[in-house]
Design a protein around this motif. Structure first.
Motif, PDB file in Angstrom:
ATOM      1  N   PRO A  77       0.809  -1.227   0.000  1.00  7.02           N
ATOM      2  CA  PRO A  77       0.000   0.000   0.000  1.00  7.02           C
ATOM      3  C   PRO A  77       0.837   1.270   0.000  1.00  7.02           C
ATOM      4  O   PRO A  77       0.312   2.352  -0.278  1.00  7.02           O
ATOM      5  N   LYS A  78       2.148   1.160   0.284  1.00 10.19           N
ATOM      6  CA  LYS A  78       3.017   2.335   0.301  1.00 10.19           C
ATOM      7  C   LYS A  78       3.909   2.423  -0.935  1.00 10.19           C
ATOM      8  O   LYS A  78       4.814   3.261  -0.995  1.00 10.19           O
ATOM      9  N   SER A  79       3.619   1.580  -1.921  1.00  5.43           N
ATOM     10  CA  SER A  79       4.420   1.623  -3.141  1.00  5.43           C
ATOM     11  C   SER A  79       4.127   2.900  -3.923  1.00  5.43           C
ATOM     12  O   SER A  79       3.133   3.588  -3.675  1.00  5.43           O
ATOM     13  N   THR A  80       4.960   3.199  -4.886  1.00  4.68           N
ATOM     14  CA  THR A  80       4.829   4.442  -5.656  1.00  4.68           C
ATOM     15  C   THR A  80       3.456   4.583  -6.287  1.00  4.68           C
ATOM     16  O   THR A  80       2.872   5.674  -6.282  1.00  4.68           O
ATOM     17  N   VAL A  81       2.909   3.505  -6.823  1.00  2.00           N
ATOM     18  CA  VAL A  81       1.641   3.604  -7.547  1.00  2.00           C
ATOM     19  C   VAL A  81       0.417   3.502  -6.640  1.00  2.00           C
ATOM     20  O   VAL A  81      -0.702   3.723  -7.101  1.00  2.00           O
ATOM     21  N   ARG A  82       0.616   3.163  -5.336  1.00  2.00           N
ATOM     22  CA  ARG A  82      -0.548   2.965  -4.466  1.00  2.00           C
ATOM     23  C   ARG A  82      -0.623   3.950  -3.298  1.00  2.00           C
ATOM     24  O   ARG A  82      -1.689   4.118  -2.711  1.00  2.00           O
ATOM     25  N   LYS A  83       0.478   4.572  -2.942  1.00  2.00           N
ATOM     26  CA  LYS A  83       0.487   5.407  -1.748  1.00  2.00           C
ATOM     27  C   LYS A  83      -0.394   6.642  -1.907  1.00  2.00           C
ATOM     28  O   LYS A  83      -0.660   7.101  -3.029  1.00  2.00           O
ATOM     29  N   ASN A  84      -0.850   7.157  -0.767  1.00  2.00           N
ATOM     30  CA  ASN A  84      -1.665   8.376  -0.713  1.00  2.00           C
ATOM     31  C   ASN A  84      -2.881   8.305  -1.631  1.00  2.00           C
ATOM     32  O   ASN A  84      -3.186   9.240  -2.375  1.00  2.00           O
ATOM     33  N   GLY A  85      -3.581   7.171  -1.543  1.00  2.00           N
ATOM     34  CA  GLY A  85      -4.810   7.044  -2.317  1.00  2.00           C
ATOM     35  C   GLY A  85      -4.607   7.057  -3.816  1.00  2.00           C
ATOM     36  O   GLY A  85      -5.406   7.641  -4.557  1.00  2.00           O
ATOM     37  N   HIS A  86      -3.530   6.447  -4.269  1.00  2.00           N
ATOM     38  CA  HIS A  86      -3.227   6.361  -5.704  1.00  2.00           C
ATOM     39  C   HIS A  86      -3.050   7.747  -6.331  1.00  2.00           C
ATOM     40  O   HIS A  86      -3.476   7.996  -7.460  1.00  2.00           O
ATOM     41  N   GLU A  87      -2.402   8.661  -5.616  1.00  2.25           N
ATOM     42  CA  GLU A  87      -2.161   9.991  -6.165  1.00  2.25           C
ATOM     43  C   GLU A  87      -1.300   9.934  -7.429  1.00  2.25           C
ATOM     44  O   GLU A  87      -1.312  10.850  -8.251  1.00  2.25           O
ATOM     45  N   PHE A  88      -0.576   8.838  -7.570  1.00  2.00           N
ATOM     46  CA  PHE A  88       0.239   8.592  -8.762  1.00  2.00           C
ATOM     47  C   PHE A  88      -0.570   8.813 -10.043  1.00  2.00           C
ATOM     48  O   PHE A  88      -0.092   9.427 -11.005  1.00  2.00           O
ATOM     49  N   ASP A  89      -1.814   8.323 -10.074  1.00  5.03           N
ATOM     50  CA  ASP A  89      -2.630   8.392 -11.278  1.00  5.03           C
ATOM     51  C   ASP A  89      -3.011   9.814 -11.663  1.00  5.03           C
ATOM     52  O   ASP A  89      -3.405  10.067 -12.803  1.00  5.03           O
ATOM     53  N   HIS A  90      -2.917  10.727 -10.725  1.00  3.25           N
ATOM     54  CA  HIS A  90      -3.336  12.106 -10.987  1.00  3.25           C
ATOM     55  C   HIS A  90      -2.170  13.003 -11.413  1.00  3.25           C
ATOM     56  O   HIS A  90      -2.370  14.189 -11.652  1.00  3.25           O
ATOM     57  N   GLN A  91      -0.979  12.423 -11.521  1.00  2.06           N
ATOM     58  CA  GLN A  91       0.191  13.202 -11.944  1.00  2.06           C
ATOM     59  C   GLN A  91       0.219  13.299 -13.474  1.00  2.06           C
ATOM     60  O   GLN A  91       1.152  12.838 -14.137  1.00  2.06           O
ATOM     61  N   LEU A  92      -0.794  13.923 -14.028  1.00  2.00           N
ATOM     62  CA  LEU A  92      -0.924  13.955 -15.481  1.00  2.00           C
ATOM     63  C   LEU A  92       0.191  14.760 -16.149  1.00  2.00           C
ATOM     64  O   LEU A  92       0.497  14.536 -17.324  1.00  2.00           O
ATOM     65  N   HIS A  93       0.777  15.704 -15.427  1.00  2.00           N
ATOM     66  CA  HIS A  93       1.873  16.471 -16.029  1.00  2.00           C
ATOM     67  C   HIS A  93       3.072  15.556 -16.323  1.00  2.00           C
ATOM     68  O   HIS A  93       3.713  15.691 -17.370  1.00  2.00           O
ATOM     69  N   THR A  94       3.337  14.601 -15.424  1.00  2.30           N
ATOM     70  CA  THR A  94       4.441  13.674 -15.673  1.00  2.30           C
ATOM     71  C   THR A  94       4.059  12.640 -16.721  1.00  2.30           C
ATOM     72  O   THR A  94       4.904  12.186 -17.501  1.00  2.30           O
ATOM     73  N   TRP A  95       2.782  12.261 -16.740  1.00  2.14           N
ATOM     74  CA  TRP A  95       2.295  11.347 -17.781  1.00  2.14           C
ATOM     75  C   TRP A  95       2.514  11.970 -19.161  1.00  2.14           C
ATOM     76  O   TRP A  95       3.025  11.321 -20.087  1.00  2.14           O
TER      77      TRP A  95
END
Length: 282
Positions: free
Chosen positions: A152-170
């Protein structure tokens, strides 16, 4: 374990290099590549594991007959649900995950591919996507060799999957990908640009950008660099892809295409604004 079943590596040297502060997984993997000398290399994350003790043997077996550019195996995804853990097998032709793959060193060197130092997330999208796309000799191993463990603390899962909202990096990752394809494999460059545009239509709905200004800036750079593809025919291709993705067999089955025309018009406005800005600073 009997030696005739699996011969343990001899003279194995393990080195650990630490960077403070961390510079991200991509930089760490590149350092690993730069400090090894074998014909092939692969990656394993600290919170994952190989499927079994025969994984490396099975991955290396195809290389005894031929020096393939890339060996692509499957991996098992550990998932957590309310009733406990379950396991799912990855797609046979996965081009996204760094793990479950064996990369030929000379091939990677020949195409000049390195992990991009600016990408702390979506770094796999860039490196793995290009390694798979540019390879002329891919060997698909239809068995799992790796387990992506639930963390649950991995890069893609931590903080409620905030990873998916980093559209600028995408957008930034895709901009770098399209730049390489434009140079090294122009035959697929338009296809990947149109697929990015179609995917972004749904991605913005599902994962609103955490930093809208940064996203618009990066996405506009991508549009400007690929503006020769944004023709009437190109826009029609994006329309077809958006509709296709919502239909049976598509990646977004059942999703509404409402707002598609507004989305396309926004892209035109972004390009016009970028052009006006360039003229004002000329």
């Amino acid at each position: 374990m009997p030696n005739d079943l699996f011969q343990a590596p001899r003279g194995l040297v393990v080195r650990q290099l630490n960077y403070q502060p961390s510079r991200g997984a991509g930089v760490a993997r590149q350092v690993g590549i730069d400090h090894t000398a074998g014909n092939y290399f692969m990656f394993i994350d600290a919170d994952d594991e190989l499927s079994d003790v025969f994984a490396l043997r099975d991955m290396l077996a195809p290389t005894r007959e031929h020096d393939h550019d890339l060996i692509i195996a499957r991996y098992t995804k550990q998932q957590y649900r309310r009733d406990g853990f379950n396991y799912a097998l990855s797609a046979k032709y996965d081009w996204k995950a760094a793990y479950g793959k064996l990369y030929h060193r000379e091939y990677i060197k020949r195409i000049g591919l390195t992990w991009h130092p600016d990408l702390r997330i979506f770094e796999d999208t860039y490196f793995v996507g290009l390694a798979c796309e540019l390879a002329q000799d891919r060997f698909y191993l239809d068995k799992p060799v790796y387990v992506w463990l639930w963390n649950p603390k991995s890069t893609v899962r931590k903080n409620g999957h905030e990873f998916d909202h980093q559209l600028h990096t995408w957008a930034e990752s895709n901009r770098y990908i399209l730049e390489i394809l434009r140079q090294q494999k122009p035959s697929v460059w338009p296809r990947d640009f149109y697929e990015y545009m179609a995917d972004l239509f749904y991605r913005e709905k599902q994962h609103p950008a955490v930093d809208p200004d940064a996203f618009i800036a990066e996405h506009t750079k991508l549009l400007v660099e690929n503006r020769s593809l944004w023709t009437d025919e190109g826009q029609e291709q994006v329309r077809k892809l958006i509709i296709r993705d919502s239909e049976p067999g598509g990646r977004r089955v059942g999703w509404s295409t409402a707002g598609m025309e507004k989305y396309l018009s926004v892209q035109i406005k972004l390009l016009r604004h970028a052009f006006d800005e360039a003229q004002n600073h000329a």
